[in-house]
Design an enzyme around this catalytic site. Structure first.
Site, PDB file in Angstrom:
ATOM      1  CE1 TYR A  53      -3.159  -2.897   0.238  1.00 47.40           C
ATOM      2  CE2 TYR A  53      -3.503  -2.439   2.557  1.00 47.40           C
ATOM      3  CZ  TYR A  53      -3.789  -3.176   1.434  1.00 47.40           C
ATOM      4  OH  TYR A  53      -4.705  -4.195   1.510  1.00 47.40           O
ATOM      5  CB  SER A 238     -13.362  -4.969  -1.705  1.00 43.28           C
ATOM      6  OG  SER A 238     -13.802  -4.025  -2.671  1.00 43.28           O
ATOM      7  CG  LEU A 240     -18.737  -0.300   0.971  1.00 45.54           C
ATOM      8  CD1 LEU A 240     -18.524   1.192   1.236  1.00 45.54           C
ATOM      9  CD2 LEU A 240     -20.204  -0.670   1.181  1.00 45.54           C
ATOM     10  N   GLY A 243     -16.278   0.463  -3.715  1.00 46.65           N
ATOM     11  CA  GLY A 243     -17.071   1.682  -3.586  1.00 46.65           C
ATOM     12  C   GLY A 243     -18.342   1.702  -4.397  1.00 46.65           C
ATOM     13  CG  LEU A 245     -22.160  -2.925  -3.267  1.00 44.52           C
ATOM     14  CD1 LEU A 245     -21.650  -4.007  -2.315  1.00 44.52           C
ATOM     15  CD2 LEU A 245     -23.594  -3.221  -3.693  1.00 44.52           C
ATOM     16  N   GLY A 247     -23.366   3.425  -4.445  1.00 47.21           N
ATOM     17  CA  GLY A 247     -24.246   4.020  -5.443  1.00 47.21           C
ATOM     18  C   GLY A 247     -23.628   5.194  -6.175  1.00 47.21           C
ATOM     19  CE  LYS A 248     -17.100   5.739  -4.756  1.00 46.04           C
ATOM     20  NZ  LYS A 248     -16.042   6.214  -3.831  1.00 46.04           N
TER      21      LYS A 248
END
Length: 350
Positions: A53, A238, A240, A243, A245, A247-248
């Site tokens: 990372y 993960s 989401l 990301g 999920l 909705g963005k």
């Protein structure tokens, strides 16, 4: 905050694990500090990082997230004992990390020492293998035909795993790591490591972290049952789905600075029509139950039998507060039933 045992380690970890992969690209040192402080104030005691990372990974940024965490630890050394700190050694394939070589006994020892130096600590609580030496059915390789298992030499793979375990054992005995875990692995990987541990009196793998969400639940039921039966903690990453999920990304939106605007090492493989159709269904359900889409997805993940601690991440404090709040109130039976109806329509959207 609720807590669960980290597999056979017996250590209690919060049901929320604070992920850190955005620290160093999407988040600054100060923002990371703020996230750590807020998470701890909410009862989170589990922080996950990796030598790889921040993400997207690069040779220029390699190790940057561990350095950020190390800077915080250096200023709060008295609080080190309050944190279950996890890190990982990268598997093969990246030229700027050990010339892309496989994980070996030698590289385990070197990676542990390098991580400890960057983290400015004497020990890591959980040291994980980020992905196995062999090709595994992760990162969009779970479709039939993507991996040819019959072409692998199982004995050769097993010998490599034994060498890795022996090196981990030396690090445990030296007090540099407390426990060992896996990531992006399979039931065969889990069980082979457990067998080797028993046969050779070596450290037992206490956990595995794999991608798991409403859009990517392939580990249910077989791998998760394996974890429950063998007392191996299951740590979804993960939750989401990168990301999506939240909705963005619906209706073609691409928010400035969001994950999908950054270069992806494996491409944006989650971006499919079925992904967006499923997400739209979950977004509508979230409205019905008066929670955010992210909270619906995280609460669902937390309620899956066998899940130990869900790894969350956030690029701003508002999202972090929203995400941690998702674990405070369980979803109703009615909500779970409604979610299952959407899930059955889109069981494998990417």
């Amino acid at each position: 905050m609720h807590y669960s045992k980290l597999g056979s380690s017996g250590v209690g970890v919060s049901r929320v694990c604070l992920g850190s992969m955005t620290w160093g690209i999407q988040n600054t040192q100060q923002e990371a500090n703020d996230q750590i402080e807020y998470a701890l104030s909410q009862g989170v005691n589990f922080i996950d990082t990796a030598e790889l990372y921040p993400v997207p990974p690069s040779g220029e940024k390699y190790g940057g997230t561990e350095i950020i965490i190390g800077n915080w630890l250096a200023q709060h050394s008295a609080r080190r004992k309050d944190i279950i700190l996890a890190s990982k050694i990268a598997g093969p394939g990246l030229a700027y990390i050990r010339d892309g070589a496989k994980i070996s006994g030698e590289s385990v020892i070197g990676a542990v020492d390098a991580s400890l130096k960057r983290l400015q600590t004497d020990y890591v609580d959980l040291f994980q293998l980020h992905w196995p030496n062999r090709t595994s059915p992760h990162f969009s390789k779970h479709w039939p035909g993507k991996v040819k298992f019959s072409s692998f030499d199982s004995q050769h793979e097993t010998n490599e795993m034994l060498e890795i375990l022996q090196a981990l054992d030396s690090c445990v005995k030296a007090g540099k790591i407390r426990f060992c875990g896996l990531s992006d692995d399979t039931p065969w990987g889990i069980n082979t490591y457990l067998k080797l541990s028993e046969q050779h009196a070596l450290p037992r793998m206490v956990s595995i972290q794999n991608e798991f969400s409403l859009l990517h639940a392939k580990d249910w039921p077989y791998l998760i049952e394996n974890c429950v039966r063998e007392n191996v903690a299951y740590l979804p990453w993960s939750p989401l789905a990168g990301g999506v999920l939240s909705g963005k990304y619906l209706n073609g939106k691409l928010p400035k600075g969001s994950r999908w605007t950054l270069e992806q090492r494996n491409g944006i493989f989650r971006d499919t029509p079925a992904t967006h159709a499923a997400t739209a269904g979950y977004v509508e359900l979230a409205k019905t139950y008066k929670i955010t889409p992210s909270q619906l997805a995280l609460a669902w993940c937390d309620q899956v039998d066998g899940v130990t601690s869900t790894i969350i991440g956030a690029t701003n404090m508002a999202h972090l507060k929203e995400n941690i709040a998702a674990f405070k109130t369980p979803l109703s039976d009615d909500a779970m039933n409604s979610i299952n109806q959407v899930f059955k329509d889109y069981p494998v959207p990417f």
